[in-house]
Design an enzyme around this catalytic site. Sequence first.
Site, PDB file in Angstrom:
ATOM      1  CG  HIS A  55      -1.516   1.303   1.564  1.00  0.00           C
ATOM      2  ND1 HIS A  55      -2.357   2.007   0.725  1.00  0.00           N
ATOM      3  CD2 HIS A  55      -1.382   2.071   2.679  1.00  0.00           C
ATOM      4  CE1 HIS A  55      -2.719   3.137   1.306  1.00  0.00           C
ATOM      5  NE2 HIS A  55      -2.141   3.210   2.489  1.00  0.00           N
ATOM      6  CG  HIS A  81       0.559   7.330   4.134  1.00  0.00           C
ATOM      7  ND1 HIS A  81       1.070   6.609   3.072  1.00  0.00           N
ATOM      8  CD2 HIS A  81      -0.633   6.768   4.439  1.00  0.00           C
ATOM      9  CE1 HIS A  81       0.227   5.657   2.743  1.00  0.00           C
ATOM     10  NE2 HIS A  81      -0.811   5.726   3.567  1.00  0.00           N
ATOM     11  CD  GLU A  85      -4.256   6.348  10.465  1.00  0.00           C
ATOM     12  OE1 GLU A  85      -5.082   5.584   9.969  1.00  0.00           O
ATOM     13  OE2 GLU A  85      -3.989   7.467   9.995  1.00  0.00           O
ATOM     14  CG  ASP A  86      -2.217   2.037  10.524  1.00  0.00           C
ATOM     15  OD1 ASP A  86      -3.159   2.331  11.285  1.00  0.00           O
ATOM     16  OD2 ASP A  86      -2.294   2.128   9.290  1.00  0.00           O
ATOM     17  CG  ASP A 136      -3.665   6.988   2.515  1.00  0.00           C
ATOM     18  OD1 ASP A 136      -3.673   5.737   2.460  1.00  0.00           O
ATOM     19  OD2 ASP A 136      -4.198   7.620   3.458  1.00  0.00           O
TER      20      ASP A 136
END
Length: 193
Positions: A55, A81, A85-86, A136
Amino acid sequence: MLRTFDGSVGWPALRTRYAGELPAATLAALDEAVEFAAERHGDQRRPAGEPYLEHLLEALDVLVTAVGARDPDVLRAAVLHDVVEDTPTTLDEVRERFGPRVAELVGWVTKEGDRAAYLERLRDAPDAALAVKLADRLSNVQRLRTHPRPAKRASYYRETVATIVPLAAGRGWFEEWYRDWQTAHADLDREPA
């Protein structure tokens, strides 16, 4: 036909392709970002089962090959990116390793708290951060039909049309791609959410 991007070819193949387009210093900066992202995302998988790094490489490829982006900070932010967040990575770690501008761009596209507020906040994002976000989301929705949950396909389609398509307006290639995508996937609007 709607153009799609394939991160499964891996970084070595993309790097070879970019060698004639990007300066050596940019490629070296991307080497570091890809290595960092691969380490931090580890064995994470996308909903359809593909490795998460694919991704990130797709978002990068959108910017390099479709949009013609050459700014090394924007390209590194595309690869990084989702790292805040992950993964357990902090924005301070990104800033320390990749500099304040990369960290700022990653910060703009990092969801924190309320999803609706995050999407609303993107309206004020600088152009470089919007380019990263549009790349994204493009990677996320280009094969939306492969998402394993039909309800998620429908809700994600609707959210993209309501919040992301307007952000693409006036942004050349992105505007055209999202318009064609919306038309090609309009039947998802009729699926139950």
